[in-house]
Design an enzyme around this catalytic site. Structure first.
Site, mmCIF file in Angstrom:
data_model
loop_
_atom_site.group_PDB
_atom_site.id
_atom_site.type_symbol
_atom_site.label_atom_id
_atom_site.label_comp_id
_atom_site.label_asym_id
_atom_site.label_seq_id
_atom_site.Cartn_x
_atom_site.Cartn_y
_atom_site.Cartn_z
ATOM 1 N N ARG A 58 6.063 6.791 14.539
ATOM 2 C CA ARG A 58 6.082 7.200 13.169
ATOM 3 C C ARG A 58 5.465 8.583 13.002
ATOM 4 O O ARG A 58 4.725 9.059 13.811
ATOM 5 C CB ARG A 58 5.208 6.243 12.835
ATOM 6 N N ASP A 101 0.630 5.338 1.909
ATOM 7 C CA ASP A 101 -0.274 5.670 3.064
ATOM 8 C C ASP A 101 -1.354 6.844 2.614
ATOM 9 O O ASP A 101 -1.029 7.790 2.149
ATOM 10 C CB ASP A 101 0.547 6.294 4.175
ATOM 11 N N HIS A 153 0.866 -1.318 -0.059
ATOM 12 C CA HIS A 153 0.039 -0.025 -0.155
ATOM 13 C C HIS A 153 1.016 1.308 -0.076
ATOM 14 O O HIS A 153 1.935 1.142 0.280
ATOM 15 C CB HIS A 153 -0.857 0.029 1.237
ATOM 16 N N HIS A 209 4.590 0.091 0.019
ATOM 17 C CA HIS A 209 5.283 -0.326 0.896
ATOM 18 C C HIS A 209 4.480 -1.773 1.657
ATOM 19 O O HIS A 209 3.209 -1.591 1.301
ATOM 20 C CB HIS A 209 6.092 0.169 2.043
HETATM 21 C C1 OGA Z 1 3.423 2.274 8.086
HETATM 22 C C2 OGA Z 1 3.342 0.900 7.452
HETATM 23 C C3 OGA Z 1 4.859 -1.120 8.036
HETATM 24 C C4 OGA Z 1 5.844 -1.545 9.148
HETATM 25 O O1 OGA Z 1 3.888 2.802 9.192
HETATM 26 O O2 OGA Z 1 2.751 3.060 7.260
HETATM 27 O O3 OGA Z 1 2.979 0.379 6.867
HETATM 28 O O4 OGA Z 1 6.689 -2.092 9.119
HETATM 29 N N1 OGA Z 1 4.354 0.280 8.615
HETATM 30 O O5 OGA Z 1 5.465 -1.129 10.279
HETATM 31 MN MN MN Z 2 2.005 2.304 5.733
#
Ligand code: OGA
Ligand code: MN
Length: 300
Positions: free
Chosen positions: A275, A111, A109, A260
Site C-alpha cells: 500500500r 485514512d 473510515h 472505506h
Molecule cells: C487501508 C485499508 C482495507 C483492506 O489500507 O487503508 O483500510 O481491504 N485497507 O485491507
Molecule cells: Mn484504510
C-alpha cells in the site's frame, strides 16, 4: 488517444481501467485521462498487473508526492527497505505480524484524518488473497452530502469534528496512545464536516471514523445523535461499491471523496497487500453560508 478504457463498476462510484500497462512509462495524455477518471469515479481498479515495490512507488509518484504510512501498532515500518510502503496483512512470520489490520473487520473510515493534511489518496495492491472474504467497500461522500436531508445539511453547516488518533480501523490502539473515555478529550485534528474537494471543488461529507468522533461546540449526546444520523446515511449500500479482490488487483482511491471498510476473513488464510499513499493539500471547508465557518466552531 491513449487507448485506455474506463468502465463504471457501480452506480455510486468505482471504475475499471483497462488498456494501460503500468509497468511502462505513461504519457502526459494518459496521466491526464487517469487523473480525470480518478476525480470522476473516486476508486479506480487496474486488474492483472503485478507491480514490484519499486514499480508501485513509481506509479504512486505519478499521481502526487508520496505520503509515508502513519504509525502502526508496532512502532516500525513493515518493510525496512521500503518504509514508504505500508503492508496490510494478517500473516505472521516467526510470531511477528508482517503487516497491519489483522484478519478482522475494518470499520468504515477514511485514512489518517487525525492529522491536519490527511492523504489525498492511496493505492492497495493485492499480492496474496484469501479464497473468500476480505472484500473492501467504498462509499461516495459527495453523493452522501448531496443526498443528505436538508435539516441535516443545516445542522452541520459550518461545523467541525475531532478526528481521534487513538485507534486504527481494526480497533487496535496506535503506539504511545492511551484509552479515551470522553471523545471531547480525544487527541487528533479537527476538520470541517463538509469539505471542498481539492481538485474539483465538489462538496463532500468528511466523517473520518465514528469511534470517539465529536462535533465541536455541541453537547456530547447531541453530537452523538447527529453523528449517528450522518453515519447511517453515508454508509447506505446504494452509495457504495464492493471490491471482491482478484490476485494482482491494484486499487487507487480518493481519500477525500470516499469512506472505506473491509470484511473479515478466515484467519488461517493469507492476505497480503502492499500500500502507498499520496500527500494531500490542506483540508478546506465547504459551507452553505460562506460566513458560517467564521461564526461556528471552527473559528480560531
Ligand atoms: C487501508 C485499508 C482495507 C483492506 O489500507 O487503508 O483500510 O481491504 N485497507 O485491507
Ligand atoms: Mn484504510
Amino acid at each position: 488517444m491513449s487507448g485506455i478504457k474506463v468502465t463504471s463498476l457501480s452506480p455510486a462510484l468505482g471504475a475499471e481501467v483497462s488498456g494501460v500497462d503500468l509497468h511502462q512509462p505513461l504519457s502526459p495524455e494518459t496521466m491526464a485521462e487517469l487523473k480525470a477518471a480518478w476525480n470522476k469515479h473516486f476508486v479506480l481498479r487496474f486488474r492483472g498487473q503485478r507491480l514490484s515495490d519499486p514499480q508501485l512507488l513509481e506509479v504512486t509518484r505519478k499521481f502526487g508526492e508520496l505520503d509515508p504510512p502513519g504509525p502502526n501498532p508496532y512502532g516500525k515500518p513493515f518493510l525496512a527497505d521500503f518504509p514508504e510502503i505500508n503492508v496490510i496483512s494478517n500473516v505472521k512470520e516467526g510470531g511477528a505480524p508482517i503487516g497491519n489490520l489483522g484478519d478482522g473487520e475494518a470499520v468504515w473510515h477514511c485514512d489518517m484524518t487525525y492529522i491536519d493534511n490527511p492523504p489525498r489518496g492511496a493505492f492497495l495492491h493485492a499480492l496474496e488473497i484469501p479464497p473468500a472474504g476480505g472484500d473492501t467497500f467504498w462509499s461516495n461522500m459527495h453523493l452522501a452530502y448531496e443526498t443528505l436531508p436538508e435539516d441535516l445539511k443545516q445542522a452541520i453547516d459550518g461545523k467541525g469534528a475531532i478526528h481521534d488518533s487513538t485507534y486504527n480501523s481494526a480497533g487496535m490502539m496506535r503506539k504511545g496512545m492511551k484509552e479515551i473515555t470522553d471523545p471531547r478529550e480525544a487527541p487528533g485534528a479537527q476538520h470541517p464536516l463538509v469539505i471542498r474537494h481539492p481538485d474539483t471543488g465538489r462538496a463532500a461529507l468528511f466523517l473520518g471514523r465514528r469511534r470517539n468522533s465529536y462535533i465541536v461546540g455541541m453537547g456530547l449526546s447531541e453530537s452523538n445523535e447527529l453523528l449517528d444520523a450522518l453515519w447511517e446515511h453515508a454508509t447506505q449500500p446504494h452509495l457504495s461499491f464492493r471490491q471482491v479482490w482478484k490476485l494482482n488487483d491494484l486499487i487507487l482511491w480518493d481519500n477525500r471523496s470516499t469512506l472505506h471498510r473491509r470484511d473479515s476473513f478466515d484467519p488461517t488464510s493469507r492476505r497480503v497487500m502492499h500500500r502507498t499513499q499520496i500527500k494531500g493539500p490542506a483540508v478546506t471547508p465547504f459551507t452553505i453560508t460562506p460566513d458560517a465557518i467564521n461564526a461556528g466552531a471552527l473559528a480560531a
